[in-house]
Design a protein around this motif. Sequence first.
Motif, PDB file in Angstrom:
ATOM      1  N   SER A  30      -5.202  -2.537  -3.068  1.00 56.47           N
ATOM      2  CA  SER A  30      -4.890  -1.997  -1.742  1.00 56.47           C
ATOM      3  C   SER A  30      -5.985  -2.331  -0.732  1.00 56.47           C
ATOM      4  CB  SER A  30      -4.662  -0.488  -1.813  1.00 56.47           C
ATOM      5  OG  SER A  30      -5.772   0.167  -2.376  1.00 56.47           O
TER       6      SER A  30
ATOM      7  N   LEU B  74       2.177   1.614  -3.580  1.00 54.34           N
ATOM      8  CA  LEU B  74       1.096   2.025  -4.474  1.00 54.34           C
ATOM      9  C   LEU B  74       0.718   3.485  -4.254  1.00 54.34           C
ATOM     10  CD1 LEU B  74      -1.263  -1.102  -4.393  1.00 54.34           C
ATOM     11  CD2 LEU B  74       0.183  -0.338  -6.282  1.00 54.34           C
TER      12      LEU B  74
ATOM     13  N   ARG C 170      -1.192   5.812  -6.949  1.00 52.08           N
ATOM     14  CA  ARG C 170      -2.404   5.010  -7.143  1.00 52.08           C
ATOM     15  C   ARG C 170      -3.454   5.350  -6.089  1.00 52.08           C
ATOM     16  NH1 ARG C 170      -1.718  -0.248  -9.552  1.00 52.08           N
ATOM     17  NH2 ARG C 170      -3.963  -0.385  -9.151  1.00 52.08           N
TER      18      ARG C 170
ATOM     19  N   THR D 116      -4.157   5.772   0.204  1.00 52.98           N
ATOM     20  CA  THR D 116      -3.478   4.490   0.025  1.00 52.98           C
ATOM     21  C   THR D 116      -2.257   4.398   0.937  1.00 52.98           C
ATOM     22  OG1 THR D 116      -4.215   4.558  -2.269  1.00 52.98           O
ATOM     23  CG2 THR D 116      -2.561   2.921  -1.721  1.00 52.98           C
TER      24      THR D 116
ATOM     25  N   CYS E 106       0.824  -1.213   0.000  1.00 53.97           N
ATOM     26  CA  CYS E 106       0.000   0.000   0.000  1.00 53.97           C
ATOM     27  C   CYS E 106       0.859   1.264   0.000  1.00 53.97           C
ATOM     28  CB  CYS E 106      -0.944   0.002   1.195  1.00 53.97           C
ATOM     29  SG  CYS E 106      -2.276  -1.209   1.077  1.00 53.97           S
TER      30      CYS E 106
END
Length: 122
Positions: free
Chosen positions: A34, A23, A28, A96, A20
């Motif tokens: 996630s 990302l 993201r 995230t 996570c």
Amino acid sequence: MIDWFTTTQVLVACAAGILCLVLGLVGRLPGDVSMGAVAVVELLLIAQLVVAIIAPLVGNPPTGSLAEFYIYLISALILPLAGGFWALIERNRWSTVILGGVCLAIAVMVYRMGQIWFVQGA
């Protein structure tokens, strides 16, 4: 608690946290990957709750404070729900990253729960 299950939980939570974080840092938004990683961590925590309820009944009592253990466990159960709720409401890359922080915090909490159950003297 079960020693190998605790180790597995810590490793899965660390892997989900790092995933996570990466990302989020590449930009993201919270998505299936996630949120799915956080869901797996939550499912393992629910399984840990079941194990923690059954273990003392079958002769595996904690060596430390049972109240302290359950405070950690209930707090750890709430964290992914709160982080996931936040990530769904405020969908940006930092959500995230927060999910990654939540998973890493859970890894530390599960490690501490293992210490309370197995190592700490009453």
